[in-house]
Design a protein around this motif. Structure first.
Motif, short mmCIF file in Angstrom:
data_model
loop_
_atom_site.label_atom_id
_atom_site.label_comp_id
_atom_site.label_asym_id
_atom_site.label_seq_id
_atom_site.Cartn_x
_atom_site.Cartn_y
_atom_site.Cartn_z
N LYS A 200 0.84 -1.19 0.00
CA LYS A 200 0.00 0.00 0.00
C LYS A 200 0.88 1.25 0.00
CE LYS A 200 -4.18 -1.88 0.56
NZ LYS A 200 -5.31 -1.65 -0.36
N ALA A 201 0.52 2.22 -0.83
CA ALA A 201 1.20 3.51 -0.77
C ALA A 201 0.84 4.18 0.56
CB ALA A 201 0.78 4.39 -1.94
N ARG A 202 1.86 4.68 1.24
CA ARG A 202 1.60 5.27 2.56
C ARG A 202 1.98 6.74 2.57
NH1 ARG A 202 6.07 6.07 5.80
NH2 ARG A 202 8.04 5.19 5.03
N LYS A 203 1.41 7.45 3.53
CA LYS A 203 1.77 8.85 3.71
C LYS A 203 2.60 8.95 4.97
CE LYS A 203 -0.19 13.43 3.18
NZ LYS A 203 -1.45 14.22 2.98
N GLY A 204 3.77 9.58 4.85
CA GLY A 204 4.63 9.66 6.03
C GLY A 204 5.86 10.50 5.76
N ILE A 205 6.85 10.33 6.65
CA ILE A 205 8.10 11.08 6.58
C ILE A 205 9.20 10.15 6.10
CG2 ILE A 205 9.84 12.34 7.91
CD1 ILE A 205 7.55 13.18 9.80
N LEU A 206 9.92 10.59 5.11
CA LEU A 206 10.97 9.74 4.53
C LEU A 206 12.27 9.93 5.29
CD1 LEU A 206 11.75 7.89 2.09
CD2 LEU A 206 12.51 9.96 0.95
N ASP A 207 12.80 8.84 5.83
CA ASP A 207 14.15 8.86 6.41
C ASP A 207 15.14 8.54 5.31
OD1 ASP A 207 13.55 9.48 8.99
OD2 ASP A 207 13.22 7.40 9.58
N ALA A 208 16.08 9.47 5.08
CA ALA A 208 17.04 9.27 4.00
C ALA A 208 18.30 8.60 4.50
CB ALA A 208 17.40 10.62 3.38
N LYS A 209 18.53 7.37 4.08
CA LYS A 209 19.74 6.65 4.47
C LYS A 209 20.79 6.82 3.38
CE LYS A 209 17.39 3.22 7.28
NZ LYS A 209 17.20 1.79 7.54
N ALA A 210 21.98 7.40 3.74
CA ALA A 210 23.01 7.67 2.75
C ALA A 210 24.17 6.71 2.90
CB ALA A 210 23.51 9.10 2.89
N GLY A 211 24.63 6.18 1.78
CA GLY A 211 25.82 5.36 1.80
C GLY A 211 25.61 4.00 2.44
N ILE A 212 24.39 3.72 2.90
CA ILE A 212 24.04 2.44 3.56
C ILE A 212 24.90 2.23 4.80
CG2 ILE A 212 23.83 -0.05 3.31
CD1 ILE A 212 23.34 0.37 0.35
N ALA A 213 26.22 2.34 4.63
CA ALA A 213 27.11 2.14 5.79
C ALA A 213 28.30 3.07 5.67
CB ALA A 213 27.57 0.70 5.87
N GLU B 251 13.24 3.56 -0.31
CA GLU B 251 11.93 4.15 -0.55
C GLU B 251 12.07 5.39 -1.43
OE1 GLU B 251 9.21 3.00 3.27
OE2 GLU B 251 10.60 4.68 3.56
N ILE B 252 10.90 5.81 -1.98
CA ILE B 252 10.89 6.97 -2.86
C ILE B 252 9.58 7.73 -2.68
CG2 ILE B 252 9.94 5.66 -4.81
CD1 ILE B 252 11.77 7.38 -6.63
N VAL B 253 9.65 9.05 -2.75
CA VAL B 253 8.46 9.90 -2.61
C VAL B 253 7.78 10.03 -3.98
CG1 VAL B 253 7.68 12.25 -2.16
CG2 VAL B 253 9.35 11.18 -0.64
N ILE B 254 6.45 9.87 -4.00
CA ILE B 254 5.66 10.06 -5.22
C ILE B 254 4.93 11.39 -5.11
CG2 ILE B 254 3.87 9.13 -6.72
CD1 ILE B 254 6.35 7.40 -6.57
N LEU B 255 5.26 12.29 -6.00
CA LEU B 255 4.65 13.62 -5.96
C LEU B 255 3.33 13.67 -6.72
CD1 LEU B 255 7.88 15.74 -6.59
CD2 LEU B 255 6.82 15.18 -4.40
N GLU B 256 3.22 12.92 -7.82
CA GLU B 256 2.01 12.91 -8.64
C GLU B 256 1.80 11.51 -9.21
OE1 GLU B 256 2.26 15.79 -11.73
OE2 GLU B 256 2.57 17.49 -10.38
N GLY B 257 0.53 11.10 -9.36
CA GLY B 257 0.22 9.85 -10.05
C GLY B 257 -0.56 8.87 -9.20
N ILE B 258 -0.25 8.77 -7.90
CA ILE B 258 -0.99 7.86 -7.02
C ILE B 258 -1.31 8.57 -5.71
CG2 ILE B 258 0.04 5.78 -8.02
CD1 ILE B 258 1.85 5.64 -5.58
N LYS B 259 -2.18 7.95 -4.94
CA LYS B 259 -2.59 8.54 -3.67
C LYS B 259 -2.42 7.52 -2.55
CE LYS B 259 -7.53 7.60 -4.35
NZ LYS B 259 -7.37 6.86 -5.60
N GLU B 260 -2.61 7.97 -1.33
CA GLU B 260 -2.45 7.12 -0.16
C GLU B 260 -3.38 5.90 -0.23
OE1 GLU B 260 -2.48 7.59 4.75
OE2 GLU B 260 -3.32 9.16 3.46
N ASN B 261 -2.85 4.74 0.17
CA ASN B 261 -3.56 3.46 0.23
C ASN B 261 -3.80 2.82 -1.13
OD1 ASN B 261 -3.76 3.33 3.06
ND2 ASN B 261 -5.55 4.70 3.03
N ASP B 262 -3.30 3.41 -2.22
CA ASP B 262 -3.35 2.70 -3.51
C ASP B 262 -2.50 1.44 -3.40
OD1 ASP B 262 -5.00 4.46 -4.72
OD2 ASP B 262 -3.47 5.48 -5.91
N THR B 263 -2.97 0.35 -4.05
CA THR B 263 -2.23 -0.91 -4.03
C THR B 263 -1.24 -0.90 -5.21
OG1 THR B 263 -4.12 -2.05 -3.07
CG2 THR B 263 -2.41 -3.42 -4.10
N ILE B 264 0.05 -1.02 -4.88
CA ILE B 264 1.10 -0.86 -5.86
C ILE B 264 1.91 -2.16 -5.98
CG2 ILE B 264 3.12 0.52 -6.54
CD1 ILE B 264 0.47 2.05 -6.42
#
Length: 433
Positions: A51-64, A400-413
């Protein structure tokens, strides 16, 4: 009786044949229906969804990333020699200027003594040149004075001879003196003229002697020799001082690679010192991540080995990509006065954006998004069918990635199985492992 029996057998045979035929017909219909049903199920593409969710994206850089010293210095001697003593041990704290190790100094001390003797010789030669130059100049000045006096006398003799010659010519023309006397006066005049020219030449030579004596060429040469001897002595003393190797920074001894009696060279380090306060996290940002992360951004540094998380800030980001890793180096400085954190500990860096966190947005798994001809798409499930939807994306991480346009919250992806899908394809949804 026999006839009745035959009729009964015939009737029984007909009945059994009818029943068998009916059974085969029913079985054939059932098998056909089952095959049709299986075919329909086979045409449906199995996929996994989220499900597409609405929330805050934590950006993980370099993995380690990993902890590295703030400063690290590998110390080699500035002169070759035999190690006499090592004054520090592994793990010891040292201050800048502390003695680390010493080399044998006998040859270096002898070189200093030789340089001192050479300087004394050069200074003696200078003194001798100065005395000789002074005496030479006095003698040249005396010669010049004598030459000047000789020129004056020669001029007087020349003028007298000239006057006598002119008077004798007049008397000879009047018949008062014989030709012999005239010839004598002419000879005397020529001799006086030659004497004057010689005196003038001697005077010019005397002037040149005074000039050259005043230049003190020998003194200048001797002074240059003294200067060179002083440089040689300074170098010898510096080499002697270099035989005692001191810490260039304060820190902790990270390695000891020599021992007393061992020969050391300027190409090989003997002691390595590291500064671990602050300790530095080093890692790499992707091309997408580096555009959204700035110096000063808040981060959380997770240390998995001890289960600790540290709040910190980005202290530096390179503007130039590392061409081997195709990523941008970044650094985070963390206080480490108690020495808790060690170099080379693996850490996980979580970026929270320039304002502490990224915008509240529609978020999907990064693996849901695919690209075709420069545009980005996802498959959305509607009525058990896959619908291909073009999307516009924003911030992203490795997961994860932020979707600005095209789908909405709770769409099944669809997050797995997209490569088998076409727009409008039937799907069956599988549970994720």
């Amino acid at each position: 009786m026999h006839k009745k029996t035959n009729i009964s057998v015939f009737v029984l045979f007909v009945s059994l044949t009818f029943i068998l035929f009916a059974g085969l017909t029913v079985a054939g219909c059932t098998a056909k229906e089952t095959a049709t049903s299986n075919k329909e199920e086979t045409n449906a593409v199995p996929v996994q969804v989220e499900k597409a969710r609405k929330g805050i994206l934590d950006a993980k850089a370099g993995i380690a990333g990993k902890f590295e010293p703030y400063e690290k210095v590998a110390i080699a001697p500035k002169v070759n020699g035999k190690i006499v003593e090592i004054s520090v041990s592994l793990g010891q704290k040292v201050n800048k200027g502390d003695v680390l190790f010493t080399l044998d100094q006998v040859d270096l001390q002898n070189a200093v003594k030789q340089a001192e003797a050479q300087l004394q010789v050069a200074q003696a030669n200078l003194k001798k040149a100065e005395i000789g130059s002074s005496q030479g100049l006095d003698q040249a000045k005396n010669n010049l004075a004598q030459s000047e006096s000789a020129v004056a006398q020669a001029k007087q003799a020349y003028n007298d001879a000239k006057i006598n010659l002119e008077r004798t010519k007049k008397l000879f023309e009047a018949g008062a003196v014989p030709s012999v006397e005239l010839e004598q006066k002419e000879t005397a005049f020529k001799n006086a003229e030659i004497a004057l020219k010689n005196a003038e030449i001697a005077y010019e030579n005397a002037k040149d002697s005074v000039h050259y004596a005043g230049q003190k060429t020998d003194i200048e040469v001797a002074k240059a020799s003294v200067a060179q001897a002083k440089v040689n002595l300074d170098n010898a003393r510096e080499q002697l001082a270099n035989a005692t190797v001191r810490a260039p920074i304060s820190g902790i001894v990270a390695s000891v690679n020599g021992a007393p009696g061992q020969m050391s060279s300027m190409q090989s380090s003997v002691i390595t010192i590291v500064k671990l306060d602050p300790i530095v996290v080093k890692g790499y940002l992707s091309e997408n991540e580096v555009t959204s992360i700035k110096t000063g951004a808040a981060v959380k540094v997770e240390v998995p080995t001890v289960g600790k998380t540290i709040d910190a800030k980005v202290t530096a980001i390179s503007p130039v990509m590392d061409q081997q890793l195709k990523a941008y180096p970044f650094e985070i400085e963390i206080p480490n006065a108690d020495g808790k954190w060690k170099a080379d500990m693996v850490v996980n860096v979580i970026f929270q954006g320039t304002n502490g966190q990224l915008e509240n947005s529609i978020i999907v798994s990064r693996k849901a998004v695919f690209e075709e001809e420069g545009k980005k798409y996802v498959y959305k499930i509607e009525n058990n069918k896959a619908v291909k939807v073009e999307v516009k994306t924003g911030e992203e991480t490795s997961e994860e990635i932020v979707i600005l346009e095209g789908i909405k919250e709770n769409d099944t992806i669809v997050v797995k199985g997209q490569t088998l899908l076409t727009d409008g394809a039937e799907v069956t949804i599988q549970k994720q492992a």
